[in-house]
Design an enzyme around this catalytic site. Sequence first.
Site, mmCIF file in Angstrom:
data_model
loop_
_atom_site.group_PDB
_atom_site.id
_atom_site.type_symbol
_atom_site.label_atom_id
_atom_site.label_comp_id
_atom_site.label_asym_id
_atom_site.label_seq_id
_atom_site.Cartn_x
_atom_site.Cartn_y
_atom_site.Cartn_z
ATOM 1 N N ARG A 248 -7.367 33.786 -59.221
ATOM 2 C CA ARG A 248 -6.458 33.886 -58.078
ATOM 3 C C ARG A 248 -6.003 32.471 -57.718
ATOM 4 O O ARG A 248 -6.750 31.697 -57.142
ATOM 5 C CB ARG A 248 -7.165 34.557 -56.898
ATOM 6 C CG ARG A 248 -6.410 34.434 -55.590
ATOM 7 C CD ARG A 248 -6.983 35.312 -54.500
ATOM 8 N NE ARG A 248 -8.399 35.134 -54.236
ATOM 9 C CZ ARG A 248 -8.905 34.146 -53.483
ATOM 10 N NH1 ARG A 248 -8.120 33.220 -52.980
ATOM 11 N NH2 ARG A 248 -10.197 34.074 -53.260
ATOM 12 N N HIS B 115 -6.661 34.436 -50.832
ATOM 13 C CA HIS B 115 -7.032 35.854 -50.898
ATOM 14 C C HIS B 115 -5.973 36.695 -50.201
ATOM 15 O O HIS B 115 -5.493 37.692 -50.744
ATOM 16 C CB HIS B 115 -8.393 36.062 -50.243
ATOM 17 C CG HIS B 115 -8.784 37.494 -50.096
ATOM 18 N ND1 HIS B 115 -9.118 38.283 -51.187
ATOM 19 C CD2 HIS B 115 -8.880 38.292 -49.008
ATOM 20 C CE1 HIS B 115 -9.398 39.501 -50.763
ATOM 21 N NE2 HIS B 115 -9.264 39.542 -49.443
ATOM 22 N N TYR C 257 -13.158 26.447 -49.592
ATOM 23 C CA TYR C 257 -14.300 26.850 -50.418
ATOM 24 C C TYR C 257 -14.136 26.559 -51.911
ATOM 25 O O TYR C 257 -15.041 26.842 -52.695
ATOM 26 C CB TYR C 257 -14.622 28.335 -50.207
ATOM 27 C CG TYR C 257 -13.459 29.281 -50.397
ATOM 28 C CD1 TYR C 257 -13.074 29.720 -51.654
ATOM 29 C CD2 TYR C 257 -12.740 29.759 -49.295
ATOM 30 C CE1 TYR C 257 -12.022 30.588 -51.828
ATOM 31 C CE2 TYR C 257 -11.683 30.645 -49.451
ATOM 32 C CZ TYR C 257 -11.333 31.056 -50.720
ATOM 33 O OH TYR C 257 -10.280 31.923 -50.878
#
Length: 400
Positions: free
Chosen positions: A292, A296, A305
């Site tokens: 990805r 998200h 992160y």
Amino acid sequence: MTVESTAARTPRRSAGTKAGTTGTKRTTSAEKATGAGKSAEPALVQLLTPEGKRVKNAEFDKYVADITADDLRGLYRDMVLTRRFDAEATSLQRQGELGLWASLLGQEAAQIGSGRALRDDDYVFPTYREHGVAWCRGVDPTNLLGMFRGVNNGGWDPNGNNFHLYTIVIGSQTLHATGYAMGVAKDGADSAVIAYFGDGASSQGDVAEAFTFSAVYNAPVVFFCQNNQWAISEPTEKQSRVPLYQRAQGFGFPGVRVDGNDVLANLAVTKWALERARAGEGPTLVEAFTYRMGAHTTSDDPTRYRGDEERLAWEAKDPILRLRRYLEASNHADEGFFAELEAESEALGKRVREAVRAMPDPDHFAIFENVYADGHALVDEERAQFAAYQASFADADGGK
């Protein structure tokens, strides 16, 4: 080849037949390639390298043997237009036109490759990120945006395209797909069902239950997991001690890992899995190992992160650039083709923007419809209270 059990070649005709299981643990091709128990990633099915070079695969080449230059250009067009639509939707959300958006950036090959492997009579159960699969099923892109704008609950007839409405509840659509596939089998049809989900959903109990029922009832379903390596902020290694495709082995059906950024490999592997389903050989788990590249959803900040180094490494494996390199090297596409596609992409972006901004507001009272089949006193009371609340705005504005 990364298939986990001989069930890929041996039909499972009944729940009592445990194909591919023996008293001793067999060494798989993946384990031979990487060493059992080691942390290295297992081998995966790949037909097109990140540099755009075609590689041979004895097991899966036959599933793309008849692909033509026109087909290749079509796959490229699908990915480019899907990415443009996705980028436009992200921009619209940033401009306040959508409440939320789940981008597919980086996952175009997995979705287009698998989507183009389907027959018209196959049935699709998506999550909320399968914009490329929706494109392949003929769902107008603007219909996808109505739900994210809050004006409808989907905007298309699932039976019109054999493409179910988007599912927000994580993993539940795998159970729906399994039940539908069991019905297909009882009807004696030779169509197949495919359920899409992500690596995060693979940890849900619904998915494990779907695996159990599909295996026991030999359901004609393909479980297509797009492993983009991040369940929001949780990496895959915090969810599973083994590669995800290996989970299928414990349920008695085959799993295979495919290069999720290789559109040809996804097309071939999905065709293989669908053929198994139609032939009565039961379920298959396909793990499309991809990435990805964006957030998200538009409410997420991936920089919190994960680092830029990881993202840049995967951008070098971009699925669209990969196919373009192959098209150019094979003289299957010229600059005229790419220029025409760019113009088509611009036109699609313009159409999407105009369509979203022209969407009418929903009927405020539609939320009270179809709550109960025969009506309900409490719902009637709530509707009346809501009507009074709405009327208060008109009163405050002098009836205007």
